[in-house]
Design a protein around this motif. Structure first.
Motif, short mmCIF file in Angstrom:
data_model
loop_
_atom_site.label_atom_id
_atom_site.label_comp_id
_atom_site.label_asym_id
_atom_site.label_seq_id
_atom_site.Cartn_x
_atom_site.Cartn_y
_atom_site.Cartn_z
N GLY A 220 0.81 -1.20 0.00
CA GLY A 220 0.00 0.00 0.00
C GLY A 220 0.85 1.26 0.00
N PRO A 221 0.26 2.40 -0.37
CA PRO A 221 1.03 3.64 -0.48
C PRO A 221 1.68 4.09 0.82
N SER A 222 1.14 3.69 1.95
CA SER A 222 1.67 4.15 3.23
C SER A 222 2.93 3.39 3.66
N CYS B 276 1.39 6.01 -10.01
CA CYS B 276 0.41 6.70 -9.17
C CYS B 276 -0.84 7.06 -9.96
N LEU C 77 -4.37 6.88 -7.38
CA LEU C 77 -4.10 7.18 -5.98
C LEU C 77 -4.53 8.61 -5.65
N GLU D 244 -2.32 9.77 -0.77
CA GLU D 244 -1.58 8.54 -1.03
C GLU D 244 -0.32 8.81 -1.84
N THR E 212 5.96 8.40 3.40
CA THR E 212 6.36 7.09 3.90
C THR E 212 7.79 7.11 4.40
#
Length: 339
Positions: free
Chosen positions: A281-283, A314, A319, A323, A331
């Motif tokens: 996931g993006p995080s 992206c 997203l 995100e 992140t």
């Protein structure tokens, strides 16, 4: 508005210290065997990065027994962070110092807890307070080490020391050249380093370069290597304290593919990027260029080419702005504890 970019993986070294680089000793004609400075990085990026995270450059350490060259690397970073350059090193001024948001030096993790503690004390002395404040983690490359190194009792205890002290561990393995065994050991390493450890003291793992899969595979639906890599990605992602760097692709692609346009490269890499995005996931994934290594396969414009590949990912994944902001900088700030 364009997102701020925190480049989570770059390498720098002055020409005066080239003899200390293990890979340069092995091959003095290597295309990267010349100074790589902050000034050159800024030119390569067109000043589009708002900051970078420095990663150790494989300085000579005589099987972890000699710390002279790795500590000299920390001293070099201190000169960048404190704006105290030596003539000809290619950096200077508050803007260059501010670009260095975090430092990830080498550490002798393989020597076990007691020696790791000793090394950290010496590294802190060499770094000084300001630079030590930017040391957020350590790396000991496993990609070229004997099988079993990363899951030995000493190595696991060394990782636990890093976790207790709030440092992350950058994990570099190489499935492309070393096979499934390195992925299996990465999974075991994470489990053993966290076993019996309080949640807040569990070391954070930041996986480098997608774990270096073979990006020349054509049939990803049935290739055993791709399936093994995909399985490992979902297994590693089950641990909330693992993160992945979107980096290193040009080194694992055949040269004729790495020279293609960003859109073509995205199409080639789609199966791998889709897995990483679905798993982490993006995080928990972050943009990282691997400059200047990326230029060997991707050409002198590799930094911008890779930026455009990630930008396309992206867009294609639809997203949200939040995100996308995580991938470009959020992140990395979270994983490394950068304020």
């Amino acid at each position: 508005m364009p997102h701020q970019i925190l480049d989570a993986h770059i390498h720098l070294y002055p020409s005066s210290e080239l003899p200390q680089l293990a890979w340069c000793q092995h091959d003095p004609s290597h295309p990267l065997a010349s100074q790589r400075s902050v000034s050159e990085y800024r030119a390569a990026t067109g000043d589009r990065a708002s900051g970078f995270i420095f990663l150790e450059t494989d300085r000579v350490n005589s099987a972890s027994q000699s710390w002279t060259a790795p500590l000299a690397e920390i001293s070099f970073l201190r000169r960048i962070v404190t704006d105290a350059p030596r003539p000809g090193e290619g950096h200077g001024g508050p803007a260059d110092a501010a670009l260095c948001r975090a430092v990830v030096p080498w550490a002798p993790v393989d020597l076990g807890a007691e020696r790791v503690e000793e090394y950290l004390r010496r590294a802190e002395e060499v770094a000084g307070p300001e630079t030590w404040g930017r040391v957020k983690g350590f790396r000991y490359l496993l990609q070229d080490k004997p099988d079993g190194t990363g899951v030995s009792e000493g190595f696991v205890e060394g990782l636990k020391v890093l976790g207790r002290k709030g440092f992350v561990f950058d994990l570099g393995v190489d499935q492309h050249r070393r096979g499934k065994r390195q992925l299996d050991e990465a999974v075991e390493m994470v489990d053993r380093a966290h076993e019996g450890v309080a949640e807040g003291e569990k070391v954070v793992f930041i996986l480098n370069h997608l774990c270096k899969p073979d990006l020349g595979i054509v049939n990803t639906t049935s290739d055993p290597s791709f399936i093994a890599w995909r399985t490992a990605m979902f297994t590693l992602s089950k641990c909330s304290r693992t993160y992945m760097k979107l980096s290193g692709a040009f080194s694992e692609m055949p040269e004729h593919l790495a020279k293609r346009s960003p859109n073509e490269i995205f199409e080639i890499l789609y199966p791998w990027l889709a897995v990483v995005l679905a798993a982490f996931g993006p995080s928990r994934i972050m943009f990282a260029s691997d400059w200047p290594v990326c230029t060997v396969g991707g050409g002198e414009d590799a930094w911008d080419k890779w930026r455009r590949v990630v930008e396309r990912m992206c867009d294609m994944a639809s997203l949200s702005e939040e995100e996308q902001g995580m991938i470009w900088s959020g992140t990395a700030r979270r994983a490394y504890g950068i304020e």
